[in-house]
Write an enzyme that holds these catalytic residues in place. Structure first.
Site, PDB file in Angstrom:
ATOM      1  N   LYS A  78      -5.431  44.577  20.712  1.00 19.73           N
ATOM      2  CA  LYS A  78      -6.273  43.506  20.160  1.00 19.73           C
ATOM      3  C   LYS A  78      -6.260  42.319  21.125  1.00 19.73           C
ATOM      4  O   LYS A  78      -5.196  41.972  21.644  1.00 19.73           O
ATOM      5  CB  LYS A  78      -5.731  43.101  18.787  1.00 19.73           C
ATOM      6  CG  LYS A  78      -6.584  42.090  18.027  1.00 19.73           C
ATOM      7  CD  LYS A  78      -5.971  41.746  16.664  1.00 19.73           C
ATOM      8  CE  LYS A  78      -6.864  40.812  15.863  1.00 19.73           C
ATOM      9  NZ  LYS A  78      -6.294  40.483  14.530  1.00 19.73           N
ATOM     10  N   SER A 158      -9.692  40.701  10.557  1.00 17.97           N
ATOM     11  CA  SER A 158     -10.151  40.349  11.882  1.00 17.97           C
ATOM     12  C   SER A 158      -9.954  41.448  12.930  1.00 17.97           C
ATOM     13  O   SER A 158     -10.617  41.420  13.965  1.00 17.97           O
ATOM     14  CB  SER A 158      -9.415  39.097  12.364  1.00 17.97           C
ATOM     15  OG  SER A 158      -8.044  39.375  12.581  1.00 17.97           O
ATOM     16  N   SER A 182      -5.772  41.134   7.897  1.00 18.03           N
ATOM     17  CA  SER A 182      -6.544  41.476   9.095  1.00 18.03           C
ATOM     18  C   SER A 182      -6.211  42.824   9.728  1.00 18.03           C
ATOM     19  O   SER A 182      -6.904  43.255  10.648  1.00 18.03           O
ATOM     20  CB  SER A 182      -6.385  40.383  10.153  1.00 18.03           C
ATOM     21  OG  SER A 182      -7.204  39.293   9.861  1.00 18.03           O
TER      22      SER A 182
END
Lengths: 488, 95
Positions: A78, A158, A182
């Site tokens: 990420k 997210s 997330s």
């Protein structure tokens, strides 16, 4: 989609050890898949040269019999984890060109375990969002499509790029971070496994900070076993993070075979808000039946302050964010917009560099921390947070794990819920309470909607008891027989 | 709870985020909507409740108060928009 990209981490590990293929071949297969699936916008930065270089090093270690726990396994990171020499953006304009001179502890641990980084995955800007639509680099598309409709769906957020990449077989696993859901919510939307470990299990050092008392890194994979393998490599004490736990890391993989016989599973009666999809209610009931059949005992429990969790979160998280994001000032890294004075430069840089949702949260956070409002908002929220934490402590006197849906609905269309921040926040109604309490949680793909979209169930356990978490997740995975491939 | 323009301007200044005058009403509306929704916490009885101030139940780790890092000027300045001669450059702050 090639045979190599469809393997689980566990299977690839075995086949690499038996020299059925090389780490370089495995990495190349994934790089080719990434190239073909560019349309998903899952990656902000692809690092093919670096990936091949690391895969070649993995092959040397495999040949020398010095393989690490994730030797040669291609992973996505990420783009919230700082990676040495590789652009790190947090999906924000304000980090334009930021190339860290250091590696986050978690991504370093994954490197040390022999994994191969394929690139940096798209996300909501500064991990603030539930649909991956606040990224400066554009929205990510969910690889799953509703049956009979040609709609583009959000992957959740997210960690939307992470979820999409793993679901579409562009990476064997990915790192995510979870502040209010997330990891778990995008895992549910994309039909994969997502684990948020106990707060403090993984070091936060080198992870771009959002809300420091909530942020926690975790694995996103296609199977429970893969998540256990990956979390084992990510976890552990780090002197560079004062909140990282000085506890031994259990053998998560060994827990998988222990079953759920005799475990008491809590079913919270408050987790049935208006707007909860009837399909998820039905799946939740099915989940209870599966665990019963495997020898566990369902117990109705009460978490009385559930309703207060979201508003509490939307005070605590923005307050911490407003403080953490004060560092983006146009002086030390990233974007600078010139101004006549230092203050004007700050204000112009931050107005241009942050997107609307991030600006909104910084301003809310600034307000609830400002003189005259601190007690009414921030201190009040910290007290309610203590009550939410106590709800869980009390519940875990009676049960070993809690089962709930992960989100109230399956993935929705790109463009929906965009104008109403609160409607968007409601996505996290089931995930936020566990974040506030710091307990571990996981989302397991457990079924499909009538539309053919993935539905997820969430498992929660006591602090530091990821082993029970993995046991329950394994039982659900065994019963659900979820298809491993989206129709992409 | 409804924020007026002056309050939004003050929050924007504290946040060091420029908000154009013509946008103040829209921002006030959005922030007020969120604050109104948050108000529901007032219903929760928190008398005699100690605030939860962090995410962990463990005692934070202590270490000796000694320098463990440093002397990396080039790395520290590597990403500065205006870094030179070992310093961060900023607009003139002293008249």
């Amino acid at each position: 989609m090639s045979e190599l990209t469809s393997l689980t981490i566990a299977a690839a590990r075995e086949k690499l050890a038996k020299k059925e293929f090389s780490a370089l071949e495995l990495t190349d297969a994934h790089l080719a898949a990434m190239e073909r699936a560019k349309d998903l916008n899952a990656f902000i930065t692809m690092t093919p040269d670096l990936a091949r270089e690391r895969a070649r090093e993995s092959d040397k270690r495999l040949f020398a019999g010095q393989a690490g726990a994730l030797e040669g396994i291609p992973l996505g990171i990420k783009d919230l984890f700082c990676t040495e020499g590789v652009l790190t953006t947090a999906a924000s304009h304000i980090l334009d060109g930021f190339t860290p001179q250091y590696e986050s502890t978690v991504s370093q641990k994954l490197r040390d375990a022999g994994s191969v980084m394929l690139g940096k995955l798209n996300l909501d800007e500064f991990a603030m969002g539930s649909a991956n639509i606040t990224s400066y680099y554009g929205p990510v598309k969910n690889p799953w499509k509703p049956k009979g409709r040609n709609a583009e769906l959000v992957p959740g957020g997210s960690s939307g790029g992470s979820a999409a990449a793993v679901s579409a077989h562009l990476a064997m696993g990915a790192t995510g971070t979870d502040t209010g859901g997330s990891i778990r919510q995008p895992a549910a939307f994309c039909g994969i496994v997502g684990v948020k470990p106990t707060y403090g299990r993984c070091s936060r050092w080198g992870v771009v900070a959002f809300a420091s008392s909530l942020d926690q890194a975790g694995p996103m994979t296609r199977t429970v076993r893969d998540a256990a393998i990956m979390l084992g490599a990510m976890s552990g004490f780090d002197p560079k993070d004062s909140t990282s736990a000085q506890l031994d890391v259990p053998d998560f993989e060994a827990a998988l075979t222990k079953g759920v016989k005799g475990l008491r599973i809590g079913i919270p009666k408050e987790y049935r808000p208006a707007g909860l999809s009837p399909e998820l209610v039905a799946l939740w009931d099915k989940g209870v039946e599966w665990l019963k059949a495997a020898g566990a005992t369902p117990v109705e429990i009460s978490l009385p302050h559930t309703k207060s969790a979201l508003p509490t979160y939307y005070i605590v998280a923005p307050a911490e964010a407003s403080s953490n994001l004060a560092r983006y000032d146009g002086v030390r890294f990233g974007l600078r917009v010139d101004g006549k004075s230092l203050d004007e430069m700050y204000a112009k840089t931050r107005a241009a560099g942050f997107g609307a949702e991030v600006r909104r949260r910084i301003m809310i956070g600034t307000y609830v921390l400002s003189a005259g409002y601190y007690d009414a908002y921030y201190l009040k929220a910290q007290k309610v947070r203590a009550l939410i934490n106590k709800d869980f402590t009390d519940a875990f006197d009676k049960v070993d794990a809690i089962l709930t849906p992960t989100s109230p609905t399956p993935a929705f269309g790109i463009g929906e819920k965009f104008d109403d921040p609160i409607a968007m926040y409601l996505n996290d109604v089931f995930t936020v309470p566990a974040s506030l309490a710091g307990i571990p949680g996981a989302s397991i793909p457990a079924g499909l909607s009538a539309d053919g979209l993935p539905l997820g169930l969430q498992v929660l356990t006591r602090r530091w008891d990821e082993e029970t978490l993995f046991r329950v997740c394994q039982a659900l995975e065994d019963a659900a027989q979820f298809p491993l491939l989206p129709a992409v | 709870m409804s924020l007026d323009k002056a309050t939004v301007r003050r929050i924007a200044t504290l946040s060091r985020i420029e908000v154009a005058d013509e946008d103040l009403d829209a921002v006030a509306g959005q922030l007020s909507g969120i604050l109104n929704w948050i108000e529901q916490l007032k219903e929760v009885d928190t008398s005699n409740v100690a605030p939860m101030t962090g995410g962990t139940d463990l005692k934070l780790t202590w270490r000796k108060d000694v320098v463990t890092d440093g002397d990396q000027v080039d790395k520290v300045l590597a990403n500065a928009p205006d870094g030179h001669d070992g310093f961060f450059g900023v607009p003139k702050v002293v008249e």
